[in-house]
Design a protein around this motif. Structure first.
Motif, PDB file in Angstrom:
ATOM      1  N   THR A 184      26.962   5.792  24.235  1.00 29.65           N
ATOM      2  CA  THR A 184      26.276   6.726  23.340  1.00 29.65           C
ATOM      3  C   THR A 184      25.780   5.958  22.116  1.00 29.65           C
ATOM      4  OG1 THR A 184      28.130   7.313  21.880  1.00 29.65           O
ATOM      5  CG2 THR A 184      27.985   8.504  23.977  1.00 29.65           C
ATOM      6  N   SER A 185      24.965   6.621  21.329  1.00 24.93           N
ATOM      7  CA  SER A 185      24.450   5.944  20.144  1.00 24.93           C
ATOM      8  C   SER A 185      25.234   6.359  18.898  1.00 24.93           C
ATOM      9  CB  SER A 185      22.969   6.274  19.978  1.00 24.93           C
ATOM     10  OG  SER A 185      22.815   7.670  19.999  1.00 24.93           O
ATOM     11  N   LYS A 186      26.403   6.964  19.148  1.00 24.55           N
ATOM     12  CA  LYS A 186      27.221   7.433  18.014  1.00 24.55           C
ATOM     13  C   LYS A 186      27.791   6.241  17.229  1.00 24.55           C
ATOM     14  CE  LYS A 186      27.585  12.049  18.860  1.00 24.55           C
ATOM     15  NZ  LYS A 186      26.364  12.217  19.646  1.00 24.55           N
TER      16      LYS A 186
ATOM     17  N   THR B 245      40.069   1.819  13.897  1.00 28.77           N
ATOM     18  CA  THR B 245      40.819   2.057  15.136  1.00 28.77           C
ATOM     19  C   THR B 245      39.874   1.957  16.338  1.00 28.77           C
ATOM     20  OG1 THR B 245      42.170   3.611  13.895  1.00 28.77           O
ATOM     21  CG2 THR B 245      42.376   3.669  16.304  1.00 28.77           C
ATOM     22  N   VAL B 246      38.686   2.517  16.169  1.00 22.83           N
ATOM     23  CA  VAL B 246      37.699   2.447  17.248  1.00 22.83           C
ATOM     24  C   VAL B 246      37.297   0.987  17.489  1.00 22.83           C
ATOM     25  CG1 VAL B 246      35.453   3.256  18.070  1.00 22.83           C
ATOM     26  CG2 VAL B 246      36.844   4.740  16.609  1.00 22.83           C
TER      27      VAL B 246
ATOM     28  N   ASP C   1      31.822   8.265  13.675  1.00 21.23           N
ATOM     29  CA  ASP C   1      31.529   9.444  14.486  1.00 21.23           C
ATOM     30  C   ASP C   1      32.453   9.505  15.698  1.00 21.23           C
ATOM     31  OD1 ASP C   1      29.866  11.396  13.833  1.00 21.23           O
ATOM     32  OD2 ASP C   1      28.139  10.699  15.013  1.00 21.23           O
ATOM     33  N   ILE C   2      32.557   8.379  16.366  1.00 23.48           N
ATOM     34  CA  ILE C   2      33.413   8.306  17.549  1.00 23.48           C
ATOM     35  C   ILE C   2      34.852   8.598  17.141  1.00 23.48           C
ATOM     36  CG2 ILE C   2      34.307   6.781  19.356  1.00 23.48           C
ATOM     37  CD1 ILE C   2      31.568   5.363  19.322  1.00 23.48           C
ATOM     38  N   GLY C   3      35.291   7.980  16.052  1.00 21.84           N
ATOM     39  CA  GLY C   3      36.658   8.192  15.565  1.00 21.84           C
ATOM     40  C   GLY C   3      36.959   9.667  15.357  1.00 21.84           C
ATOM     41  N   ARG C   4      36.011  10.377  14.801  1.00 19.11           N
ATOM     42  CA  ARG C   4      36.213  11.812  14.546  1.00 19.11           C
ATOM     43  C   ARG C   4      36.503  12.587  15.831  1.00 19.11           C
ATOM     44  NH1 ARG C   4      33.143  11.054  10.013  1.00 19.11           N
ATOM     45  NH2 ARG C   4      31.095  10.972  10.990  1.00 19.11           N
TER      46      ARG C   4
ATOM     47  N   ASP D 296      40.234  12.530  14.666  1.00  6.49           N
ATOM     48  CA  ASP D 296      39.935  12.057  13.321  1.00  6.49           C
ATOM     49  C   ASP D 296      40.486  10.666  13.030  1.00  6.49           C
ATOM     50  OD1 ASP D 296      38.213  13.150  11.597  1.00  6.49           O
ATOM     51  OD2 ASP D 296      39.566  14.737  10.873  1.00  6.49           O
ATOM     52  N   ARG D 297      40.329   9.798  13.968  1.00  5.79           N
ATOM     53  CA  ARG D 297      40.827   8.437  13.758  1.00  5.79           C
ATOM     54  C   ARG D 297      39.823   7.635  12.939  1.00  5.79           C
ATOM     55  NH1 ARG D 297      43.946   9.774  18.185  1.00  5.79           N
ATOM     56  NH2 ARG D 297      45.902   8.606  18.316  1.00  5.79           N
TER      57      ARG D 297
END
Ligand code: ADP
Ligand code: MG
Length: 480
Positions: A431-433, A449-450, A437-440, A444-445
């Motif tokens: 994805t282009s996130k 972490t990502v 954004d991905i963490g959320r 909500d990381r």
């Protein structure tokens, strides 16, 4: 390589089209013809191709004329009328000296060096006891469509059992007519041919069972032809003389009132005489709107069997069986990939596998996820869509058998944390996130972490081939 044509319709006999020295030309022409056929097939679709064009054979080129052969006059006229222009156009594009196409009746010319054009011998769909062959009734039964090659699973087991039953004991009460219905490519034609093949080996009363199989279109065409040539009586008698009548794709009779009427009478005459009828259609009798009520009622009064949409398990088994039959080793991961991606119908599935197998044979390469992806690029693209993080999470959870809630949970046990990292990694890749954004989406990381997850998975991919393959499979499944 001299090719002698035995021509029984145009009056010319034994025309020698080539001489022995022209072998290279001959080979080139055969290749061109193979391409013409392939284009025809792509142009008209598998069903039409199989119904009408499969039996066209190539006899040669004489002057500016390509000569093709069809086994019967009926087919010759029909193919000429319906596809003549198309065939000529494709020929011309392949070979500019060809300006016209001649359609003749006769057996295919002997052509020893063209295995890719070898066709299964057309089987008499009327395995009639009459001593005279009746060329009008020859329709190809596909040799591959037998009970042995039919893979049984939940969606089709009932239809299969009914078909078996009819093949064992035609015209048993409760199974007449047998009405098979279901969407495109789910195996209706396959089952009908299987019944016909099975019956063609039988001699219950010391004589062969005569089976007439034809598509509803063909039924209509023949009926209209009979009307025109004022030979309806012959047509009727012929149909009414069979033990088993099978009409494929009955929905094509909708709106054709005269033909429907004729079919209704044939149907009644046969059932009254204790003969078996097998029908297929895309819908159940009650859903076939446009059908006369009295016909609908009669169609539904035997056994109605539904072929359901395929499941992953059935698709997988079909692929496995077909790969085995083709003698090509296809890794389970590739089978799984195809069975998950190509969900529309068995025909598409089979087409995809055939392409993979052909590719593997041609280039003498093993089938891998990579080659599958490469060869089936266009097929897979048809299923194109945007991927969401939710989808990635769902697929990853399925794969690792964990609950979707674990994607956001605080648990750090390896069997949970690792899949979560895989999902993050895939989210980054597919994805282009942004990282935050991905963490959320993962409880909500933090974006670090990502980042850590992405580099950890990259590391593991480098170290562990099995793990790399798992991730690759997930990626392919989500992609396209
Ligand atoms: P339909 O007539 O319902 O449109 P077909 O009988 O022509 O579908 O099936 C399409 C293709 O898929 C054929 O090549 C057929 O052999 C194959 N196929 C369908 N169902 C099965 C099955 N259960 N096992 C093996 N092959 C199947
Ligand atoms: Mg069919």
């Amino acid at each position: 390589m001299a090719i002698n044509l035995e021509i029984n319709s145009s009056g010319k006999k034994g025309v020698v089209l080539h001489t022995a020295s022209a072998w290279n030309d001959e080979a080139r022409l055969v290749e061109q013809w193979a391409r013409v056929r392939a284009r025809l097939q792509a142009e008209v679709g598998e069903v039409e191709y199989r119904t009408w064009l499969k039996q066209v054979s190539f006899a040669g080129v004489a002057g500016d004329e390509a000569v093709v052969m069809l086994p019967t006059r009926f087919l010759r006229d029909w193919v000429n009328k319906e596809y003549g222009e198309l065939i000529a156009a494709f020929w011309q594009q392949e070979n500019s000296t060809v300006r016209r196409v001649e359609f003749r009746t006769g057996a295919p010319a002997a052509r020893p060096a063209a295995p890719d054009l070898a066709e299964p011998a057309p089987a008499a769909a009327f395995a009639a006891p009459a001593p005279q062959p009746r060329p009008e009734n020859i329709a190809a039964l596909d040799q591959r469509f037998t009970f042995e090659t039919f893979v049984v699973g939940k969606p089709n087991e009932f239809a299969y059992a009914c078909a078996r039953r009819v093949a064992e004991a035609p015209a048993t009460a409760g199974f007449n007519p047998l009405f098979l219905y279901g969407g495109v490519g789910l195996g209706k034609t396959h089952l009908m041919h299987a019944i016909a093949w099975e019956l063609s080996n039988k001699r219950p009363n010391g004589r062969p069972v005569s089976v007439a199989y034809m598509s509803a279109e063909r039924f209509m065409y023949r009926f209209i032809n009979a009307l025109r040539s004022q030979s309806t009586l012959e047509f009727k008698n012929e149909l009414r003389s069979v033990d088993v009548l099978m009409i494929d794709d009955l929905q094509f009779l909708i709106g054709k009132d005269n033909t429907q009427e004729e079919f209704f009478h044939t149907f009644n005459a046969l059932v009254d005489a204790g003969k078996q009828i097998v029908i297929s259609a895309d819908k159940s009798p009650s859903d076939l709107s446009g059908l006369e009520d009295r016909l609908r009622t009669r169609l539904g009064c035997g056994m109605v069997a539904d072929l359901h949409a395929t499941t992953f398990e059935l698709r997988y088994s079909i692929l496995e069986a077909k790969a085995l039959r083709a003698g090509v080793e296809v890794p389970p991961k590739v089978l799984e990939f195809l069975a998950r991606k190509i969900t529309s119908n068995n025909r598409e599935l089979e087409g995809a596998l055939n392409r993979l197998v052909a590719h593997a044979n041609l280039f003498n390469r093993q089938v891998t996820l990579d080659t599958a992806h490469e060869v089936l690029h266009d097929v897979l693209k048809a299923h194109d869509r945007k991927i969401s993080i939710q989808e990635i999470q769902k697929r990853v959870c399925e794969h690792f058998s964990i609950r979707i809630a674990e994607m956001s949970s605080a648990r750090r046990a390896r069997n949970i944390a690792r899949p979560r990292q895989v999902a993050m990694y895939l989210a980054k890749q597919l994805t282009s996130k942004s990282l935050p954004d991905i963490g959320r989406h993962f409880g909500d990381r933090d974006h670090t972490t990502v980042m850590h997850a992405v580099s950890r998975i990259n590391e593991l991919i480098g170290q562990d081939a099995a793990f790399a393959e798992d991730v690759e499979l997930l990626k392919r499944l989500l992609e396209n």
